[in-house]
Write an enzyme that holds these catalytic residues in place. Structure first.
Site, mmCIF file in Angstrom:
data_model
loop_
_atom_site.group_PDB
_atom_site.id
_atom_site.type_symbol
_atom_site.label_atom_id
_atom_site.label_comp_id
_atom_site.label_asym_id
_atom_site.label_seq_id
_atom_site.Cartn_x
_atom_site.Cartn_y
_atom_site.Cartn_z
ATOM 1 N N ASP A 182 41.991 47.693 49.785
ATOM 2 C CA ASP A 182 43.311 47.113 49.491
ATOM 3 C C ASP A 182 44.448 47.936 50.097
ATOM 4 O O ASP A 182 45.399 48.326 49.390
ATOM 5 C CB ASP A 182 43.520 47.026 47.966
ATOM 6 C CG ASP A 182 42.340 46.384 47.248
ATOM 7 O OD1 ASP A 182 41.759 45.437 47.794
ATOM 8 O OD2 ASP A 182 42.018 46.833 46.129
ATOM 9 N N GLU A 220 44.355 35.593 46.139
ATOM 10 C CA GLU A 220 44.803 36.803 45.437
ATOM 11 C C GLU A 220 45.555 37.675 46.432
ATOM 12 O O GLU A 220 45.880 37.238 47.530
ATOM 13 C CB GLU A 220 43.607 37.546 44.814
ATOM 14 C CG GLU A 220 42.544 37.973 45.811
ATOM 15 C CD GLU A 220 41.371 38.708 45.158
ATOM 16 O OE1 GLU A 220 41.445 39.067 43.983
ATOM 17 O OE2 GLU A 220 40.375 38.940 45.869
HETATM 18 O O1 FUB Z 1 40.106 45.994 44.769
HETATM 19 C C1 FUB Z 1 39.897 45.155 43.666
HETATM 20 C C2 FUB Z 1 40.257 43.767 43.998
HETATM 21 O O2 FUB Z 1 39.476 43.297 45.084
HETATM 22 C C3 FUB Z 1 41.672 43.593 44.499
HETATM 23 O O3 FUB Z 1 42.599 43.686 43.480
HETATM 24 C C4 FUB Z 1 41.536 42.289 45.148
HETATM 25 O O4 FUB Z 1 42.620 41.919 45.927
HETATM 26 C C5 FUB Z 1 40.263 42.475 45.928
HETATM 27 O O5 FUB Z 1 40.473 43.156 47.127
#
Ligand code: FUB
Length: 446
Positions: free
Chosen positions: A36, A207
């Protein structure tokens, strides 16, 4: 070498020695998992705020995301990264459940002399479910960050991203229960409006919003499951709160099946970059990921050109540093493969295997400077005994060296004189001459 050149060389060597991780190439952080990746330009440098995946120490998260803290990294040239250490951890945030290991995707922005680090996590307390988003504040981009006592009231979700618009209004975006946005108060730690849903996005799981502005266009970018795993996609609009119009994919699904992708987009020294992640160091478990960078380009109408992920990544590699051809810019279809140097220790990196006469691998952007390199050193091995040609690529295909590798089962560091070494930046090619099989870990010049 004159005194000026000697000083220049010493400075470059110092720069290399004091950097904590190796050179450019993907992945960019080479001693720990980094997911991320949010990149921001502060104080003339790139700062990288990733999540920090770890193999889970607790049974319930063995097959899931597991993150206990955040590191911050910085770089001036996108090739050497300094790890500034842990800035926030689940133990030092008053509202976070200490053993939740849920320090997911963060962001950091600057306002009026302070750096605001936004992060999601699992709140402590009975009957608390899901994620909240908190803030930690610092005078410097690398900390120390002091966490706020409570998470931001009104946000239930993950993946915060903050945009400060030209008029000074700050907006916070997040995901979880849809894709939301709200205004932030000037204090940057409280909402100043009711959250609303972002309009204009395609159907399918989404997301990780990352929002930026360029030439009057607001880009709402996000991981999006179009088919089976996450692409990176985007929509544009003329207002930070939308509505947005869906435009397409920035990066396609990974062919290796890594389920998540998560990104940021930043302009640094007149070039745009896409930071994203992939499970390079953990091919069998896609919850241990690694940050990468590739160049990103806009069309004249403001649309984004699709980015093809590369192993080479970005930046120039000095000829006097170790050059890893396994992070190639091009490779022949036949007679080549890439493998871990040691499958049990992925952070040791990869090697290139050439096993057919004429098989080749190219690495672009090697800076020979103007020092006149005298030797090449190759960490190389060949069970059969083989020869490798080292040359520049088209149009100046001059040969620099032919490395004869004696048969042996272990790595050898072979040093031999080079000829016709160019000045400046060139692409290099290694090719197998006359068959056999050779493994190359790295080469460097001196
Ligand atoms: O890293 C945990 C989760 O996985 C993140 O919050 C999402 O965006 C995905 O990358």
């Amino acid at each position: 070498m004159n005194k000026k050149d000697a000083n220049k060389r010493t400075l470059l060597m110092l720069l290399i020695c004091f950097s904590f991780s190796a050179t450019a190439q993907n992945p960019i952080i080479r001693d720990q998992f980094t997911a991320d990746p949010t990149a921001r330009v502060f104080e003339g440098k790139i700062y990288l705020y990733p999540s920090h995946d770890i193999p889970s120490p607790v049974e319930r998260l063995k097959e899931w995301f597991c993150m206990a803290d955040y590191h911050v990294f910085s770089s001036e040239n996108l090739t050497h990264w300094q790890d500034h250490g842990v800035i926030v951890s689940q133990e030092n945030v008053p509202w976070v459940a200490p053993e939740s290991y849920s320090m997911w995707a963060p962001d950091c922005v600057y306002r009026d002399g302070k750096y605001y680090f936004y992060f999601p996590s699992a709140p402590a307390g009975e009957n608390r479910r899901g994620f909240a988003v908190g803030v930690a504040v610092s005078d410097k981009p690398y900390g120390p960050f002091i966490p706020e006592e409570h998470p931001i009231e009104g946000i239930g979700g993950i993946d915060p991203c903050v945009l400060i618009d030209y008029d000074g209004q700050a907006y916070i975006y997040w995901s979880g229960r849809g894709m939301s946005v709200a205004k932030l108060k000037d204090n940057m730690v409280e909402l100043d409006s009711e959250p609303v849903q972002i309009e204009g996005l395609p159907e399918g799981f989404k997301e990780g919003p990352f929002v930026f502005e360029r030439e009057g266009i607001y880009y709402y970018t996000f991981p999006w499951v179009r088919d089976s795993t996450e692409t990176l996609a985007y929509a544009t609009g003329d207002n930070p709160m939308g509505p947005f119009e869906f435009k397409g994919v920035i990066m396609d699904e990974s062919p290796t099946g890594c389920w998540t992708n998560h990104h940021s987009i930043v302009e640094y020294q007149d070039q745009w970059y896409l930071f994203y992640h992939h499970n390079d160091y953990s091919p069998a478990f896609d919850k241990n990921r690694a940050a990468r960078i590739d160049y990103l380009f806009f069309n004249t109408d403001g649309t984004i050109q699709e980015v093809t992920p590369t192993l080479r990544g970005v930046g120039i590699t000095a000829a006097i540093e170790t050059i890893h051809p396994d992070r190639y810019s091009a490779i022949s279809e036949k007679g080549t493969s890439i493998a871990f140097v040691d499958e049990q220790s992925p952070f040791e990196g990869w090697k290139t295997l050439l096993n057919e006469d004429g098989a080749w691998v190219r690495y672009n952007g090697v800076d020979f400077g103007d020092d006149g390199q005298q030797r090449v050193i190759a960490r190389i091995s060949s069970a059969s005994g083989s020869s490798v040609r080292l040359q520049l690529t088209h149009p100046d295909k001059r040969v620099i060296a032919e490395i004869r590798v004696p048969a042996g089962s272990s790595w050898q560091e072979i040093t031999l004189p080079v000829k016709n070494v160019p000045e400046g930046i060139h692409d290099i090619e290694l090719s197998l001459i006359g068959g056999g099989m050779v493994e190359v870990d790295w080469i460097r010049f001196e």
